[in-house]
Structure formats: structure tokens, C-alpha cells
Write a protein that holds these residues in place. Sequence first.
Motif, PDB file in Angstrom:
ATOM      1  N   THR A   2       0.973  -1.076  -0.093  1.00 39.26           N
ATOM      2  CA  THR A   2       0.239   0.106   0.229  1.00 39.26           C
ATOM      3  C   THR A   2       0.338   1.229   0.190  1.00 39.26           C
ATOM      4  O   THR A   2       2.039   0.950   0.759  1.00 39.26           O
ATOM      5  CB  THR A   2      -0.881  -0.050   0.913  1.00 39.26           C
ATOM      6  OG1 THR A   2      -1.778  -1.331   1.203  1.00 39.26           O
ATOM      7  CG2 THR A   2      -1.342   1.003   1.152  1.00 39.26           C
ATOM      8  N   ILE A   3       0.635   1.722  -1.284  1.00 39.56           N
ATOM      9  CA  ILE A   3       1.285   2.956  -1.038  1.00 39.56           C
ATOM     10  C   ILE A   3       0.485   4.138  -0.186  1.00 39.56           C
ATOM     11  O   ILE A   3      -0.630   4.345  -0.192  1.00 39.56           O
ATOM     12  CB  ILE A   3       1.130   4.101  -1.794  1.00 39.56           C
ATOM     13  CG1 ILE A   3       2.444   2.639  -3.566  1.00 39.56           C
ATOM     14  CG2 ILE A   3       2.197   5.245  -2.757  1.00 39.56           C
ATOM     15  CD1 ILE A   3       2.269   3.455  -5.164  1.00 39.56           C
ATOM     16  N   ILE A   4       1.497   5.014   0.710  1.00 38.27           N
ATOM     17  CA  ILE A   4       0.638   5.774   1.622  1.00 38.27           C
ATOM     18  C   ILE A   4       1.148   7.120   1.091  1.00 38.27           C
ATOM     19  O   ILE A   4       2.505   7.952   0.520  1.00 38.27           O
ATOM     20  CB  ILE A   4       1.061   6.285   2.882  1.00 38.27           C
ATOM     21  CG1 ILE A   4       1.492   4.535   3.365  1.00 38.27           C
ATOM     22  CG2 ILE A   4       0.680   7.253   4.315  1.00 38.27           C
ATOM     23  CD1 ILE A   4       1.945   4.369   5.351  1.00 38.27           C
ATOM     24  N   THR A   5      -0.575   8.466   1.017  1.00 41.69           N
ATOM     25  CA  THR A   5      -0.177   9.864   0.647  1.00 41.69           C
ATOM     26  C   THR A   5      -0.856  10.429   1.519  1.00 41.69           C
ATOM     27  O   THR A   5      -0.687   9.464   2.511  1.00 41.69           O
ATOM     28  CB  THR A   5      -1.433   9.083  -1.068  1.00 41.69           C
ATOM     29  OG1 THR A   5      -2.882   9.261  -0.253  1.00 41.69           O
ATOM     30  CG2 THR A   5      -1.391   8.407  -2.131  1.00 41.69           C
ATOM     31  N   ILE A   6      -0.958  11.559   1.088  1.00 51.36           N
ATOM     32  CA  ILE A   6      -1.237  12.336   1.650  1.00 51.36           C
ATOM     33  C   ILE A   6      -2.529  12.825   2.599  1.00 51.36           C
ATOM     34  O   ILE A   6      -1.933  12.935   3.451  1.00 51.36           O
ATOM     35  CB  ILE A   6      -0.910  13.734   1.487  1.00 51.36           C
ATOM     36  CG1 ILE A   6      -0.667  15.599   2.450  1.00 51.36           C
ATOM     37  CG2 ILE A   6      -1.118  14.145   0.317  1.00 51.36           C
ATOM     38  CD1 ILE A   6       0.143  16.503   2.020  1.00 51.36           C
ATOM     39  N   GLN A   7      -3.043  12.358   1.581  1.00 55.05           N
ATOM     40  CA  GLN A   7      -4.732  12.022   2.091  1.00 55.05           C
ATOM     41  C   GLN A   7      -4.513  10.978   3.306  1.00 55.05           C
ATOM     42  O   GLN A   7      -6.220  10.879   3.615  1.00 55.05           O
ATOM     43  CB  GLN A   7      -6.086  11.597   1.124  1.00 55.05           C
ATOM     44  CG  GLN A   7      -5.906  12.567  -0.014  1.00 55.05           C
ATOM     45  CD  GLN A   7      -4.586  12.906  -0.899  1.00 55.05           C
ATOM     46  OE1 GLN A   7      -4.033  11.991  -1.304  1.00 55.05           O
ATOM     47  NE2 GLN A   7      -4.943  14.017  -1.564  1.00 55.05           N
ATOM     48  N   LEU A  10      -3.313   9.087   9.224  1.00 53.94           N
ATOM     49  CA  LEU A  10      -2.067   8.857   9.805  1.00 53.94           C
ATOM     50  C   LEU A  10      -1.201  10.250   9.574  1.00 53.94           C
ATOM     51  O   LEU A  10      -0.597  10.868  10.139  1.00 53.94           O
ATOM     52  CB  LEU A  10      -1.656   8.282   9.834  1.00 53.94           C
ATOM     53  CG  LEU A  10      -0.060   7.547  10.693  1.00 53.94           C
ATOM     54  CD1 LEU A  10      -0.420   8.279  12.534  1.00 53.94           C
ATOM     55  CD2 LEU A  10       0.475   6.333  10.833  1.00 53.94           C
ATOM     56  N   VAL A  11      -0.833  10.282   8.107  1.00 48.67           N
ATOM     57  CA  VAL A  11       0.108  11.476   7.022  1.00 48.67           C
ATOM     58  C   VAL A  11      -0.396  12.615   7.821  1.00 48.67           C
ATOM     59  O   VAL A  11       0.463  14.147   7.907  1.00 48.67           O
ATOM     60  CB  VAL A  11       0.105  10.951   5.787  1.00 48.67           C
ATOM     61  CG1 VAL A  11       1.221  12.106   5.346  1.00 48.67           C
ATOM     62  CG2 VAL A  11       1.085   9.726   5.761  1.00 48.67           C
ATOM     63  N   PHE A  12      -1.258  13.448   7.253  1.00 51.73           N
ATOM     64  CA  PHE A  12      -2.375  14.379   7.137  1.00 51.73           C
ATOM     65  C   PHE A  12      -2.328  15.006   8.953  1.00 51.73           C
ATOM     66  O   PHE A  12      -1.968  16.060   8.942  1.00 51.73           O
ATOM     67  CB  PHE A  12      -3.859  13.908   6.773  1.00 51.73           C
ATOM     68  CG  PHE A  12      -4.791  15.975   6.833  1.00 51.73           C
ATOM     69  CD1 PHE A  12      -4.441  17.102   6.229  1.00 51.73           C
ATOM     70  CD2 PHE A  12      -5.252  15.449   8.057  1.00 51.73           C
ATOM     71  CE1 PHE A  12      -4.844  17.685   6.665  1.00 51.73           C
ATOM     72  CE2 PHE A  12      -5.516  17.060   8.565  1.00 51.73           C
ATOM     73  CZ  PHE A  12      -5.612  18.280   7.428  1.00 51.73           C
ATOM     74  N   SER A  13      -2.437  13.334   9.434  1.00 50.66           N
ATOM     75  CA  SER A  13      -2.799  14.595  11.397  1.00 50.66           C
ATOM     76  C   SER A  13      -1.089  14.829  11.607  1.00 50.66           C
ATOM     77  O   SER A  13      -0.770  15.353  12.573  1.00 50.66           O
ATOM     78  CB  SER A  13      -2.840  12.599  11.979  1.00 50.66           C
ATOM     79  OG  SER A  13      -4.187  12.555  12.024  1.00 50.66           O
ATOM     80  N   VAL A  14      -0.390  13.805  10.833  1.00 54.29           N
ATOM     81  CA  VAL A  14       1.109  14.496  11.838  1.00 54.29           C
ATOM     82  C   VAL A  14       1.744  15.229  10.683  1.00 54.29           C
ATOM     83  O   VAL A  14       2.403  15.969  11.304  1.00 54.29           O
ATOM     84  CB  VAL A  14       2.657  13.021  11.189  1.00 54.29           C
ATOM     85  CG1 VAL A  14       3.634  13.618  11.381  1.00 54.29           C
ATOM     86  CG2 VAL A  14       2.024  11.916  11.717  1.00 54.29           C
ATOM     87  N   TYR A 184       6.563  13.149   9.350  1.00 55.27           N
ATOM     88  CA  TYR A 184       6.031  13.177   7.636  1.00 55.27           C
ATOM     89  C   TYR A 184       6.932  12.031   6.349  1.00 55.27           C
ATOM     90  O   TYR A 184       6.130  11.440   5.418  1.00 55.27           O
ATOM     91  CB  TYR A 184       5.842  14.812   7.862  1.00 55.27           C
ATOM     92  CG  TYR A 184       4.790  14.755   6.903  1.00 55.27           C
ATOM     93  CD1 TYR A 184       3.239  15.154   7.049  1.00 55.27           C
ATOM     94  CD2 TYR A 184       5.829  15.939   5.604  1.00 55.27           C
ATOM     95  CE1 TYR A 184       2.783  15.154   5.449  1.00 55.27           C
ATOM     96  CE2 TYR A 184       4.865  15.975   4.391  1.00 55.27           C
ATOM     97  CZ  TYR A 184       3.228  16.024   4.545  1.00 55.27           C
ATOM     98  OH  TYR A 184       2.495  16.524   3.729  1.00 55.27           O
ATOM     99  N   GLY A 185       7.934  13.059   7.007  1.00 59.85           N
ATOM    100  CA  GLY A 185       9.006  12.278   5.496  1.00 59.85           C
ATOM    101  C   GLY A 185       8.794  11.419   5.431  1.00 59.85           C
ATOM    102  O   GLY A 185       9.288  10.478   4.200  1.00 59.85           O
ATOM    103  N   PHE A 186       8.913   9.693   7.000  1.00 55.86           N
ATOM    104  CA  PHE A 186       9.178   8.652   6.765  1.00 55.86           C
ATOM    105  C   PHE A 186       7.777   7.943   6.489  1.00 55.86           C
ATOM    106  O   PHE A 186       7.983   7.084   5.238  1.00 55.86           O
ATOM    107  CB  PHE A 186       9.767   8.421   8.408  1.00 55.86           C
ATOM    108  CG  PHE A 186       9.862   6.807   8.384  1.00 55.86           C
ATOM    109  CD1 PHE A 186      10.895   6.479   7.794  1.00 55.86           C
ATOM    110  CD2 PHE A 186       8.785   6.206   8.382  1.00 55.86           C
ATOM    111  CE1 PHE A 186      11.351   5.112   7.925  1.00 55.86           C
ATOM    112  CE2 PHE A 186       8.795   4.642   8.729  1.00 55.86           C
ATOM    113  CZ  PHE A 186      10.282   4.206   8.824  1.00 55.86           C
TER     114      PHE A 186
END
Length: 300
Positions: A2-7, A10-14, A184-186
Amino acid sequence: MTIITIQHPLVFSVGLLGNIISFMVFLAPLPTFYHIFKKKSTEGFQSIPYVIALFSSMLWMYYAFLKSDAYLLITINALGCVIETIYIAIFIAYAPKKARVTTAKLLLLLNLGVFCLILLLTILLAKGPTRVNVLGWICVVFSACVFAAPLSIVRLVIRTKSVEFMPFSLSFFLTISAVSWFSYGFLLKDIYIALPNVLGFIFGVLQMILYAIYKNSSKITEEKEVSEKSVATINTTAIVNSQDHVIEVQPTEDQNNVVREDQKAIEIIGKNIDKCMEYPVKFDLPTTVVPMNYPVYVEV
């Protein structure tokens, strides 16, 4: 995989947490600039960290515009550009002439000259993903400079053994911000965001350690100043109180000579008192050397 995107939540929260903490980092120098505004002087403060921070925010905004869905980077760095510009304006307003000239030269060289050069080179010489990669590494280098810029303050702290010029709030929020943006970058597998924040964490921890070491030194210095003022006050009181006592002052040789001459004149008058009775004679004696119970003049 699974590719994690900004949407991703977790990514958005961080990323949102990173925005909030970075905003606190930008506000952390407020006590410093309030001190500058109150004293109407920049004293030992330097403009280099704020000029470099402004340049870094400008670069990251450019990087975010080239990437897709990087609005969290755009928002915080746009805000950073505004805040850092205000800080620099306040610094220039109250800095000595030499510091103002140095800051103006640095702004023209770095924030105008170098930024425009990077903009032109990346547009003309790089295309597509290559442009993003080249700009990403440039951002890494200058972000490292942002985190390393406070080392000038660290050197000042070590030399003066005082944390006056290194607010703890700035060091604390800098460390927390580095952790947030590294995460966030990780999560996005963006090495250009994650890598410089490793250095940010290291430098932030270093500053907090120095603060813990030297924070008591400032108190000792203040207590010493208070003690010196107290001693000065006691000495002044002693001088004032001494006026209530009789102080024996030894006359100078010139004063002794004048007194001896006056005594001779009085002896001559005594020997020739009969002759003096015929004519009134007036003798003026110097009041500066004659005791107050002596007459100012003698008539015979």
C-alpha cells in the motif's frame, strides 16, 4: 504494498501536527524580539538564523509547488516567510549601523540573488522529476544550515556561560518539530523532508542540554550584581552617616602660613596698642582659614 499518500489520516495528522509545532517554532523568538523592542537595541543578538530561516521557507515553498498535494508544506512555509520577514524588519530597525548593513547585504545575496539563481537553473536545466530531485537536495542542504545556524548562539552561550540569548522554548519546539516532520517525511518516503530533520533533532537536543548546564549561571551572575549593588549602597550610607561625626582635617602648609601671619599681625597690634588707640584701624582676616569664633575684623 500500500502506498501511503498525504490523504492518509495518519500522514495528514502528522503533517497537521508538524504545522502547529512549526508555527510555535516561528513564534518562539517572540520574547527575544520583545526584548529588542523594549531595549531599543539588538545587543548581542544576531540576524543570521532568521535570514537563513526565511531563505529555507522560500525554498520549501518552491519545492512544495513542484510536488503534488503538498499543501501542508505550502501553508506552514508561507506563514514562516511572513513571520521571519517581520523579525528581520524589527532587527534592522533597532540594530547598529554595521549590523543593519550586514543584514541587508545577506538578504540581497541569499534571499534575492541565490534564490533567483536556483529558480532559473532548476527551470532551465532540469525537467520533470529531475527538477524535483535537484531542488530536494538543495532544500536538504539549506535546511541543515537552518538547524546549524543557532550554533552561533550556542558558541555565545558557551563563551558567556549565559542562556540569555538562547530561549529554551525555541530549542524545545525546534526538537519536537524535527520529530514531527521526520515522521511526515518517513511516512511519505520523502527523503528530502526526513533527512534534514535528523540534524534538527540532534541540534535541538544539544541546545536543551546546554540550557540545562548554564541556566543556573545566569542566576549566579544576577545574584552577584545584586550583591555588588548592596555593597555600593552600604558604602554610600556609611559616607552619608560619617557627616554626623567630627572629622579632623589636617591644614595644608599654605593655610598654616596664613594663620602664622595673622598671629604676627595680632601680636604687633598688642605691642602698639597705645598708638593704635589714636587711630581706628581695620584688619580683615581671611574667613576661610580662621575659626568661626574669631572676629571677621578687629577695630582698635
